[in-house]
Design a protein around this motif. Structure first.
Motif, short mmCIF file in Angstrom:
data_model
loop_
_atom_site.label_atom_id
_atom_site.label_comp_id
_atom_site.label_asym_id
_atom_site.label_seq_id
_atom_site.Cartn_x
_atom_site.Cartn_y
_atom_site.Cartn_z
N ASP A 9 0.80 -1.22 0.00
CA ASP A 9 0.00 0.00 0.00
C ASP A 9 0.84 1.27 0.00
O ASP A 9 0.35 2.32 -0.41
CB ASP A 9 -0.99 0.01 1.17
N ASP A 51 2.78 -7.25 1.54
CA ASP A 51 2.87 -6.49 2.78
C ASP A 51 1.79 -7.01 3.72
O ASP A 51 0.70 -7.39 3.28
CB ASP A 51 2.66 -5.01 2.48
N LEU A 52 2.07 -7.02 5.00
CA LEU A 52 1.09 -7.51 5.96
C LEU A 52 0.03 -6.47 6.30
O LEU A 52 -1.12 -6.80 6.53
CB LEU A 52 1.77 -8.00 7.24
N SER A 53 0.41 -5.20 6.34
CA SER A 53 -0.53 -4.14 6.72
C SER A 53 -1.10 -3.49 5.46
O SER A 53 -0.43 -2.68 4.82
CB SER A 53 0.19 -3.08 7.56
N HIS A 58 -5.52 -7.77 6.37
CA HIS A 58 -4.18 -8.23 6.74
C HIS A 58 -3.62 -9.10 5.62
O HIS A 58 -4.37 -9.83 4.97
CB HIS A 58 -4.28 -9.03 8.05
N THR A 79 7.25 -6.54 5.52
CA THR A 79 6.56 -5.71 6.51
C THR A 79 7.53 -4.78 7.20
O THR A 79 8.71 -5.07 7.33
CB THR A 79 5.82 -6.59 7.55
N GLN A 81 6.56 -3.60 10.28
CA GLN A 81 6.18 -3.67 11.68
C GLN A 81 6.17 -5.12 12.15
O GLN A 81 5.21 -5.59 12.75
CB GLN A 81 4.79 -3.06 11.86
N THR A 86 5.21 -12.75 14.38
CA THR A 86 4.61 -12.57 13.06
C THR A 86 5.39 -13.33 12.00
O THR A 86 4.80 -13.93 11.10
CB THR A 86 4.55 -11.08 12.69
#
Length: 134
Positions: A9, A51-53, A58, A79, A81, A86
């Motif tokens: 994103d 990407d996770l976010s 998710h 990611t 974060q 994770t």
């Protein structure tokens, strides 16, 4: 030609990844899970950088969808974060690797080579174009 889907994103990161990877691969990109699903419906990919976010969910949710639609698609999770927990979850859910931002393009290239070699040697894709990337 090898196809890579980038799901990120952050426009700056996504553009940098596209520019770097476009030199050697056919690249598709999305900034949301919904856009990624549209890409997956219209094309088959060899590898995805996820990407996770993401704004609409998710990255793990997208991985679940990928396992149903393109089960042989290799996923590298990216990611900014991340935690050890994770990372472990990502691998348990089928990610080939987990990469923390910021990362070098050299490290990304190395992981992509390893992932594509894994795909080729596992016999999932008998593709002469894929063989030529090694």
């Amino acid at each position: 030609m090898v196809k890579i889907l980038i799901v990120e994103d952050d426009m700056t990161y996504r553009n940098a990844l596209e520019k770097h990877l476009h030199q050697r691969f056919n690249v598709g990109s999305a900034s949301t899970i919904q856009q990624a699903i549209q890409c997956l419906q219209s094309q088959r990919f060899h590898l995805a950088l996820i990407d996770l976010s993401l704004p609409d969910g998710h990255g793990f949710d997208l991985m679940k969808i990928i396992r149903k639609r393109q089960p042989h698609l290799v996923v590298i999770v990216i990611t900014g974060q991340g935690t050890v927990e994770t990372a472990v979850k990502a691998i348990q859910r089928g990610a080939f690797h987990y990469l923390m931002k910021p990362f070098s393009m050299d490290r990304l290239d190395q992981l992509i080579r390893e992932a594509l070699k894994h795909v080729y040697t596992s016999g999932v894709y008998e593709n002469y174009e894929l063989k030529s990337k090694f």
